[in-house]
Write a protein that holds these residues in place. Structure first.
Motif, PDB file in Angstrom:
ATOM      1  N   ALA A 196      12.800   3.376  -3.851  1.00  0.00           N
ATOM      2  CA  ALA A 196      13.700   2.861  -4.799  1.00  0.00           C
ATOM      3  C   ALA A 196      13.670   1.016  -4.192  1.00  0.00           C
ATOM      4  O   ALA A 196      13.572   0.115  -5.107  1.00  0.00           O
ATOM      5  N   TRP A 197      13.443   0.880  -3.024  1.00  0.00           N
ATOM      6  CA  TRP A 197      13.323  -0.634  -2.694  1.00  0.00           C
ATOM      7  C   TRP A 197      11.772  -1.002  -3.285  1.00  0.00           C
ATOM      8  O   TRP A 197      11.677  -2.358  -3.766  1.00  0.00           O
ATOM      9  N   LEU A 198      10.735  -0.346  -3.251  1.00  0.00           N
ATOM     10  CA  LEU A 198       9.555  -1.074  -3.849  1.00  0.00           C
ATOM     11  C   LEU A 198       9.664  -1.071  -5.457  1.00  0.00           C
ATOM     12  O   LEU A 198       9.093  -2.265  -5.763  1.00  0.00           O
ATOM     13  N   THR A 199      10.493  -0.291  -5.973  1.00  0.00           N
ATOM     14  CA  THR A 199      10.344  -0.227  -7.552  1.00  0.00           C
ATOM     15  C   THR A 199      11.348  -1.627  -7.690  1.00  0.00           C
ATOM     16  O   THR A 199      11.051  -2.273  -8.675  1.00  0.00           O
ATOM     17  N   LYS A 200      12.453  -1.591  -6.833  1.00  0.00           N
ATOM     18  CA  LYS A 200      13.417  -2.759  -7.264  1.00  0.00           C
ATOM     19  C   LYS A 200      12.567  -4.178  -7.196  1.00  0.00           C
ATOM     20  O   LYS A 200      12.551  -5.147  -7.831  1.00  0.00           O
ATOM     21  N   ALA A 201      11.740  -4.213  -6.098  1.00  0.00           N
ATOM     22  CA  ALA A 201      10.996  -5.345  -5.813  1.00  0.00           C
ATOM     23  C   ALA A 201      10.185  -5.822  -7.193  1.00  0.00           C
ATOM     24  O   ALA A 201       9.915  -6.864  -7.468  1.00  0.00           O
ATOM     25  N   LEU A 207      11.127 -10.206 -13.514  1.00  0.00           N
ATOM     26  CA  LEU A 207      12.410 -10.960 -13.909  1.00  0.00           C
ATOM     27  C   LEU A 207      12.224 -12.592 -13.095  1.00  0.00           C
ATOM     28  O   LEU A 207      13.114 -13.396 -13.308  1.00  0.00           O
ATOM     29  N   ASN A 208      11.049 -12.510 -12.466  1.00  0.00           N
ATOM     30  CA  ASN A 208      10.838 -13.788 -11.890  1.00  0.00           C
ATOM     31  C   ASN A 208      11.918 -14.360 -10.607  1.00  0.00           C
ATOM     32  O   ASN A 208      12.347 -15.591 -10.350  1.00  0.00           O
ATOM     33  N   ARG A 209      12.336 -13.270 -10.200  1.00  0.00           N
ATOM     34  CA  ARG A 209      13.441 -13.385  -9.001  1.00  0.00           C
ATOM     35  C   ARG A 209      12.854 -13.007  -7.762  1.00  0.00           C
ATOM     36  O   ARG A 209      13.113 -12.022  -7.036  1.00  0.00           O
ATOM     37  N   HIS A 210      11.758 -13.850  -7.357  1.00  0.00           N
ATOM     38  CA  HIS A 210      10.817 -13.541  -6.256  1.00  0.00           C
ATOM     39  C   HIS A 210      11.595 -13.699  -5.021  1.00  0.00           C
ATOM     40  O   HIS A 210      11.181 -12.825  -4.109  1.00  0.00           O
ATOM     41  N   GLU A 211      12.417 -14.809  -4.799  1.00  0.00           N
ATOM     42  CA  GLU A 211      13.273 -14.902  -3.631  1.00  0.00           C
ATOM     43  C   GLU A 211      14.025 -13.490  -3.243  1.00  0.00           C
ATOM     44  O   GLU A 211      13.928 -13.326  -1.928  1.00  0.00           O
ATOM     45  N   GLU A 212      14.599 -12.926  -4.048  1.00  0.00           N
ATOM     46  CA  GLU A 212      15.220 -11.859  -4.133  1.00  0.00           C
ATOM     47  C   GLU A 212      14.444 -10.801  -3.513  1.00  0.00           C
ATOM     48  O   GLU A 212      14.848  -9.920  -2.284  1.00  0.00           O
ATOM     49  N   ASP A 216      14.467  -8.854   0.349  1.00  0.00           N
ATOM     50  CA  ASP A 216      14.690  -7.442   0.295  1.00  0.00           C
ATOM     51  C   ASP A 216      13.396  -6.759   1.325  1.00  0.00           C
ATOM     52  O   ASP A 216      13.671  -6.041   2.183  1.00  0.00           O
ATOM     53  N   MET A 217      12.010  -7.219   1.029  1.00  0.00           N
ATOM     54  CA  MET A 217      11.134  -6.893   1.726  1.00  0.00           C
ATOM     55  C   MET A 217      11.272  -7.143   3.261  1.00  0.00           C
ATOM     56  O   MET A 217      10.654  -6.591   3.795  1.00  0.00           O
ATOM     57  N   HIS A 218      11.458  -8.371   3.536  1.00  0.00           N
ATOM     58  CA  HIS A 218      11.937  -8.737   4.989  1.00  0.00           C
ATOM     59  C   HIS A 218      12.870  -7.663   5.617  1.00  0.00           C
ATOM     60  O   HIS A 218      12.541  -7.285   6.547  1.00  0.00           O
ATOM     61  N   THR A 219      13.960  -7.553   4.809  1.00  0.00           N
ATOM     62  CA  THR A 219      14.824  -6.540   5.584  1.00  0.00           C
ATOM     63  C   THR A 219      14.430  -4.948   5.614  1.00  0.00           C
ATOM     64  O   THR A 219      14.424  -4.597   6.757  1.00  0.00           O
ATOM     65  N   VAL A 230       4.911  -0.963   2.102  1.00  0.00           N
ATOM     66  CA  VAL A 230       5.946  -1.941   2.245  1.00  0.00           C
ATOM     67  C   VAL A 230       5.075  -3.525   3.060  1.00  0.00           C
ATOM     68  O   VAL A 230       5.728  -4.607   2.483  1.00  0.00           O
ATOM     69  N   SER A 231       4.255  -3.380   3.853  1.00  0.00           N
ATOM     70  CA  SER A 231       3.385  -4.540   4.122  1.00  0.00           C
ATOM     71  C   SER A 231       2.961  -5.301   2.846  1.00  0.00           C
ATOM     72  O   SER A 231       3.003  -6.488   2.801  1.00  0.00           O
ATOM     73  N   HIS A 232       2.329  -4.634   2.125  1.00  0.00           N
ATOM     74  CA  HIS A 232       1.585  -4.747   0.761  1.00  0.00           C
ATOM     75  C   HIS A 232       2.716  -5.647   0.049  1.00  0.00           C
ATOM     76  O   HIS A 232       2.410  -6.516  -0.707  1.00  0.00           O
ATOM     77  N   ALA A 233       3.940  -4.966  -0.454  1.00  0.00           N
ATOM     78  CA  ALA A 233       5.002  -5.552  -0.855  1.00  0.00           C
ATOM     79  C   ALA A 233       5.579  -6.841  -0.156  1.00  0.00           C
ATOM     80  O   ALA A 233       5.783  -7.517  -1.161  1.00  0.00           O
ATOM     81  N   LEU A 234       5.503  -6.726   0.859  1.00  0.00           N
ATOM     82  CA  LEU A 234       6.096  -8.087   1.526  1.00  0.00           C
ATOM     83  C   LEU A 234       5.099  -9.287   1.466  1.00  0.00           C
ATOM     84  O   LEU A 234       5.539 -10.356   0.922  1.00  0.00           O
ATOM     85  N   GLN A 235       3.805  -9.160   1.375  1.00  0.00           N
ATOM     86  CA  GLN A 235       2.782 -10.009   1.261  1.00  0.00           C
ATOM     87  C   GLN A 235       2.759 -10.432  -0.124  1.00  0.00           C
ATOM     88  O   GLN A 235       2.889 -11.666  -0.525  1.00  0.00           O
TER      89      GLN A 235
END
Length: 329
Positions: A196-201, A207-212, A216-219, A230-235
């Motif tokens: 769910a976290w990865l899909t949310k990202a 939606l161009n809400r990259h900061e959000e 999330d990925m830092h959290t 998760v590492s790939h999504a954070l990058q």
């Protein structure tokens, strides 16, 4: 006599709370009873309250203990089967429900739970097959049917799983707001629901809400340390944030992204003449703004006039990242 009266009163209060849907209050009454008695039926009432709250792990522990001590109590198998169902373990759920029916063929609750488990399995299989065929509308509909059928407690792992999987289907349908709602419910049900976290990202990026997405990925990177997904999504989130903040060199030069090297240099000369600081002396702030703009024009020429750095820019890298790759090359 006083103890028996007290236990009877707590039993009535607990059952009334269950009838009103207040599983937390019911759990309190049954827990109070277990401080005075270890009767298996009281323990099973506590399990019912815990299942209402989605506390599947506790329900599984208690039913395992009751079954070990009293292997012929059909209701213990029924409740364990439901706990396994809410835990998304459909095979074991059906196994325990079959045993409940073997012990008591007239166990109506076991029969109803078994029908639900079989229907749920069919909907989930149909949804996954539809996703494999890229029929994401069908997949979303099948997950909706499954959710309506099972009516699992909000914190049950099954709720997290079904909402997360429907969110993934809705992401592919580009229904990003609905996808985010499903992700939020899945994460509420299970705060370490990685899918769910990865899909949310991914939906946030769309939606161009990259900061959000980056926040999330830092959290979750603290929870899923060294996890490659998760590492790939954070990058990616970090990359998208930097990409969004970089200057649009094509817009600065007022040229299309397919402009030739000759057109880039011609455009630079024209824009540089317009923005030379000597032509903006009306105020200190105007001169400073012109200097900043003039500097960016120089960066645009430097990046876009070279084929290698231009390719990196077109791929989304900012000036700093481009410099790192040039140095590495």
């Amino acid at each position: 006599l006083d103890l028996a009266t007290q236990l009877l009163a707590w039993q009535r209060e607990g059952e009334a709370a269950m009838g009103n849907g207040d599983h937390s209050l019911a759990r309190t009454f049954f827990a109070n009873m277990l401080a005075k008695t270890n009767a298996p039926q009281t323990r099973l009432w506590l399990v019912k309250a815990e299942l209402g709250l989605g506390l599947c792990d506790r329900a599984l522990r208690t039913t395992r203990e009751v079954i070990k001590a009293h292997p012929n109590i059909s209701e213990a198998y029924v409740l364990r089967g439901i706990a396994l169902l809410f835990s998304a373990d459909l095979d074991q759920a059906q196994k325990h429900l079959r045993e409940a029916l073997r012990l008591d063929p007239d166990a109506a609750e076991a029969g109803r739970a078994m029908k639900k488990a079989r229907k749920l399995e069919r909907h989930m299989d149909a949804a996954r097959q539809a996703s494999t065929r890229r029929e994401f509308e069908v997949a979303s509909s099948e997950y909706t049917e499954a959710l309506n059928l099972i009516d699992a407690p909000p914190h049950a792992p099954l709720s997290a799983s079904l909402y997360a999987e429907r969110a993934a289907a809705r992401l592919r349908l580009k229904d990003y707001e609905a996808c985010l709602k499903d992700c939020a419910i899945a994460i509420y049900a299970m705060d370490d629901c990685k899918s769910a976290w990865l899909t949310k990202a991914q939906a946030l990026h769309a939606l161009n809400r990259h900061e959000e997405a980056l926040n999330d990925m830092h959290t979750i990177s603290q929870t899923f340390q060294n996890d490659p997904q998760v590492s790939h999504a954070l990058q990616r989130a970090s990359f998208e944030v930097r990409k969004a903040k970089r200057p649009d060199y094509y817009a600065l030069l007022n040229i299309p992204s397919i402009a030739s090297s000759v057109e880039i240099k011609q455009a630079y000369k024209q824009r540089a003449l317009e923005w030379h600081p000597d032509k903006h002396q009306e105020s200190e702030s105007a001169r400073k703004a012109a200097e900043d703009h003039f500097k960016l024009l120089g960066e645009a020429l430097e990046i876009l006039a070279d084929d290698f750095t231009r390719r990196l820019y077109n791929e989304g890298y900012d000036k700093e990242a481009i410099a790192e790759r040039v140095a590495a090359a």
